[in-house]
Design an enzyme around this catalytic site. Structure first.
Site, PDB file in Angstrom:
ATOM      1  N   CYS A  81     -41.811  -0.808 -38.606  1.00 14.68           N
ATOM      2  CA  CYS A  81     -40.945  -0.022 -38.361  1.00 14.68           C
ATOM      3  C   CYS A  81     -40.939   1.360 -39.003  1.00 14.68           C
ATOM      4  CB  CYS A  81     -39.680  -0.314 -39.586  1.00 14.68           C
ATOM      5  SG  CYS A  81     -40.194  -1.082 -41.156  1.00 14.68           S
ATOM      6  N   ASP A 499     -48.632  35.979 -16.594  1.00 18.28           N
ATOM      7  CA  ASP A 499     -50.303  36.845 -16.346  1.00 18.28           C
ATOM      8  C   ASP A 499     -50.266  37.220 -14.668  1.00 18.28           C
ATOM      9  OD1 ASP A 499     -52.750  38.847 -16.168  1.00 18.28           O
ATOM     10  OD2 ASP A 499     -53.597  36.230 -15.532  1.00 18.28           O
ATOM     11  N   ASP A 689     -54.274  32.273 -17.627  1.00 23.55           N
ATOM     12  CA  ASP A 689     -55.704  32.140 -16.389  1.00 23.55           C
ATOM     13  C   ASP A 689     -57.012  32.511 -17.318  1.00 23.55           C
ATOM     14  OD1 ASP A 689     -56.217  34.049 -15.153  1.00 23.55           O
ATOM     15  OD2 ASP A 689     -57.040  32.750 -13.703  1.00 23.55           O
ATOM     16  N   ASP A 693     -56.486  36.142 -21.752  1.00 20.16           N
ATOM     17  CA  ASP A 693     -55.275  35.660 -21.805  1.00 20.16           C
ATOM     18  C   ASP A 693     -54.854  35.215 -23.241  1.00 20.16           C
ATOM     19  OD1 ASP A 693     -53.948  37.376 -19.314  1.00 20.16           O
ATOM     20  OD2 ASP A 693     -54.816  34.823 -18.885  1.00 20.16           O
TER      21      ASP A 693
END
Length: 800
Positions: A81, A499, A689, A693
């Site tokens: 638990c 982008d 990408d 970036d």
């Protein structure tokens, strides 16, 4: 206060000045003394009394000298638990050598961040000392990992069936007599009350000492340590019912005549039903991890190695980078590699989620676990073992599954006090029934029902099981959540920025036209391509391709210097070339020709030769076919869509208008993109990408990297889209929202269940003519509550 000695490895120390800065950063922390920093060994020794390791870690990072940490994963048995998980987490966090702990109730594991000189076995021993047997997770190849839930489910099934066989006679002889008076009279007339009770006591004792033993061997020690958990509640409830009944059976004079009833069937049924619930729960947990295990099992066991011209079948574990492998039609790729011979198609659906096979030829990469088409191929191994894409995907998903969402903090606070509060409520219930109830028997039944009905298991499973299923489903779709909390942040997205190049466009610009002033097109293209041959910019590839298509020979270029966000300069055949955008020429004091053609929808690349503007190349990057549909889907999800591009404003706006972008910002440098993302505020998402970036991806609330992009961009992101298809962005948002919705449903059920049924078990309905809850019904409800939560989470396997 206890003082601990700590040794830290700090790789950034290169001189005595560095060592002095580290020493001053540590001295500023209260609770740290006797600091010794050695610039030769790059280690710091310190005495810690009151300071926490996270504080020390933060101080070193702020000083610019982060310590070296390692991450250890240990497998844990006996967690049942959230209280168990919380106790282990607090026990490990209390150790001065541990900087971060994440305990996962679903995977029965803990991920611990600590200095290198602390051994994994020492950490496992510390968890074992808390009452939960632990061992360092085996560092084995991904496909050799067994499924712990399958083994756990099989063991629980055996224990449940044994308990069921022993419980049925107890239940039938006791409850059958209540349901059918004829059976009751026959049993008591033929066998007698005392022999029946003795038989029930023996069988119940076997249930509790055999299949139910773990409740007592784990729960009672935890109770004695002052850290009760779910097993403690079961042990107290079933144990109280058994001891009371045994007292009535063996020493009836100790119990008032009006309270001489036995509840052996309640004790036996409680254990049996909870074992059934845990068995079903373990089965469901196993299904929760099916997606990631399916990925693990994709890697084949063997491959065909070309050795001295001979084809030899070898185990995949024996392969090394540089080996040459033959790939038969329809065969799975063993490990990552580069095709050296042949061409054909490869099914990469397991990697990207794309159903259409990808065309491959010499020089193209292939990924382990993908399926070859109908052509024979030969490829050279580039990565094996943990370095393969498949292994990295598995590791990435497992790390996300081990993470904690911010919403988990509330659950942790509740479960920390839940079991002690339930025990207190059971004692209060017993006292109230003794004062206001009819007899001792009713008081015992009510207290036992309170202990059994409470379920911290459902609370503890509510969040991690949904994360496990959701991230596994994402992996099937080619959507990898690198961090678990990325799920929650993405679900809260409000504005999303893209982008342009390589994300909304194909990233393969083409030369569409060429304007020159006083020079032949081939001559200016020849010189420009010579300079661009040393550039990695996507626009350079378009210029080089155009030169190659015209069959131009390129002269050597020297003094090539890239200017980020502007272009580059070089010397070619004695001419000074400056190639770039209008800002680059303006900064160099060069005026653009007045009669330039319209640059609407294209990217102009200006060429200055010996300080004079001589040519402008018009380049265009085709828009991805799915870009417009992606933007429309994001609008349907209620998001505002922004495009941040390094391209000129006119070109960026042209692309934005074609695909329905709400706001377009062009001419941005990497720092400008970073600032634009920061200004987006809370709920910001950035999709990119490229290397440029990375800052924006890291700054956004959620960074989404196109998987076909650079490693730097991927490392900076929270989510990776393996397909490179932007339409996976709305799919990822839908999945994250589905996961968070599922978590809210689970938490509502877990909290509402306990809030509603604990008072019923206490007997609040009895004064109004309502029923007193039977401990057996309480056990059944408690067992099914966890199964309900896990079952609800499994619905995510069909999400998005």
């Amino acid at each position: 206060m206890t003082t601990s000695e700590l040794n830290l490895s700090i790789p950034g120390i290169t001189c005595s000045a560095c060592a002095g800065r580290v020493e001053r950063a540590l001295t500023a922390l209260p609770g740290v003394r006797d600091i010794s920093v050695n610039p030769v060994t790059k280690r710091a020794h310190l005495s810690v009394a009151g300071a926490s390791l996270p504080d020390i870690d933060a101080a070193l990072r702020d000083a610019g000298y982060p310590a070296e940490w390692v991450t250890t994963k240990i497998q844990i048995e006996g967690m049942s638990c959230a209280s168990c998980a919380g106790r282990i987490e607090r026990g490990l966090t209390a150790r001065p050598e541990v900087t971060d702990v994440k305990v996962n109730l679903v995977s029965n594991s803990a991920t611990i961040r600590h200095p290198p000189d602390l051994s994994p076995q020492a950490l496992a021993d510390a968890v074992t000392a808390l009452g939960y047997p632990a061992r360092p997770a085996a560092d084995t190849p991904a496909r050799d990992r067994s499924d712990p839930h399958r083994d756990e489910a099989q063991a629980l099934k055996r224990r449940f069936l044994i308990a069921l066989a022993l419980t049925l006679p107890v239940f039938l002889t006791e409850m059958g007599g209540h349901l059918f008076p004829v059976l009751h009279h026959w049993l008591y007339g033929t066998i007698g009350q005392q022999p029946l009770w003795l038989m029930q006591m023996v069988l119940t004792a076997l249930v509790m000492a055999g299949p139910g033993r773990q409740f007592f061997t784990t729960g009672i020690p935890a109770l004695l340590r002052g850290a009760p958990e779910m097993n403690s509640l079961v042990a107290l409830g079933a144990g109280a019912a058994f001891l009371y009944s045994a007292t009535v059976t063996l020493m009836p004079s100790l119990v008032p005549a009006s309270s001489r009833f036995v509840y052996f069937e309640a004790a036996a049924v409680i254990v049996t039903l909870i074992l059934m619930g845990r068995w079903l729960e373990a089965r469901a947990k196993g299904q929760a991890g099916q997606a990631i295990r399916a990925l693990i099992e994709l890697a084949p066991d063997s491959a065909t190695l070309l050795r001295d011209g001979e084809a030899v079948t070898v185990p995949v574990a024996d392969l090394r980078p540089g080996d040459l492998l033959r790939l038969a039609p329809g065969e799975r790729v063993a490990v990552d590699g580069i095709i050296t011979e042949g061409s054909g198609s490869v099914d990469e659906a397991m990697l990207t989620g794309e159903p259409i096979p990808a065309s491959k030829t010499v020089g193209d990469a292939v990924t382990g676990g993908t399926v070859n088409g109908s052509s024979a191929l030969t490829y050279r191994v580039t990565a094996t073992g943990a370095d393969t894409t498949l292994s990295r995907i598995v590791q990435m998903v497992e790390e996300a599954q081990a993470g904690k969402l911010p919403v988990q903090a509330l659950v942790d606070r509740v479960t920390r006090v839940f079991v002690p509060v339930v025990i207190g409520l059971a004692l209060l219930t017993f006292a109230l029934w003794m004062i206001f109830g009819p007899d001792l028997a009713h008081a015992v039944v009510a207290a036992v029902a309170v202990l059994i009905i409470a379920c911290p298991c459902a609370m503890g499973l509510a969040v991690p099981v949904s994360i496990m299923v959701g991230t596994g489903r994402g992996a099937q779709l080619g959507i990898l959540f690198r961090r678990g909390d990325g799920l929650q942040r993405l679900a809260e997205a409000q504005r999303i920025a893209f982008d342009k190049t390589g994300t909304l466009t194909l990233g393969r610009p083409e030369l569409t036209s060429l304007w020159t002033d006083g020079m032949a097109e081939d001559q200016i293209l020849r010189l420009t391509a010579a300079a661009e041959a040393q550039s990695e910019h996507p626009l350079a590839n378009a210029i080089l391709t155009a030169a190659a298509d015209r069959g131009l020979d390129l002269p050597p270029a020297s003094q090539v210097e890239a200017k980020p966000g502007r272009g580059l300069s070089a010397v070619v055949e004695g001419h000074d070339l400056l190639i770039g955008n209008a800002a680059a020429l303006s900064e160099a004091g060069i005026t653009l020709a007045p009669d330039l053609p319209d640059a609407q929808g294209v990217t102009p690349v200006h060429v200055a030769l010996d300080g004079q503007h001589r040519a402008t190349l018009a380049l265009s990057d085709p828009i991805r076919p799915e870009a417009a549909a992606t933007v429309a889907a994001l609008h349907d999800l209620g998001l505002q869509v922004v495009m941040l591009s390094g391209d000129v404003q006119a070109t960026a706006e042209s692309v934005g208008q074609q695909i329905g972008i709400d706001q377009v910002q062009g001419g941005l440098l990497p720092d400008d993109k970073l600032k634009a993302v920061q200004e987006m505020g809370e709920g910001s998402v950035f999709v990119g990408d490229g290397i440029n970036d990375a800052p924006a991806l890291a700054a956004a609330d959620t960074g989404i990297a196109i998987g076909t992009g650079t490693d730097i961009a991927i490392e900076s992101a929270d989510v990776v889209l393996m397909s490179g298809d932007p339409s996976a962005v709305p799919q990822a948002i839908r999945l994250s929202r589905a996961v968070m919705r599922n978590i809210r449903q689970n938490l509502f059920w877990a909290f509402a269940y306990n809030t509603a049924l604990i008072p019923v078990a206490m007997g609040v309905l009895v004064p109004f003519g309502g029923p007193q809850l039977s401990p057996m019904l309480a056990a059944g409800a408690m067992a099914l509550s966890s199964v309900f939560v896990v079952g609800n989470a499994l619905r995510l396997r069909r999400a998005a």
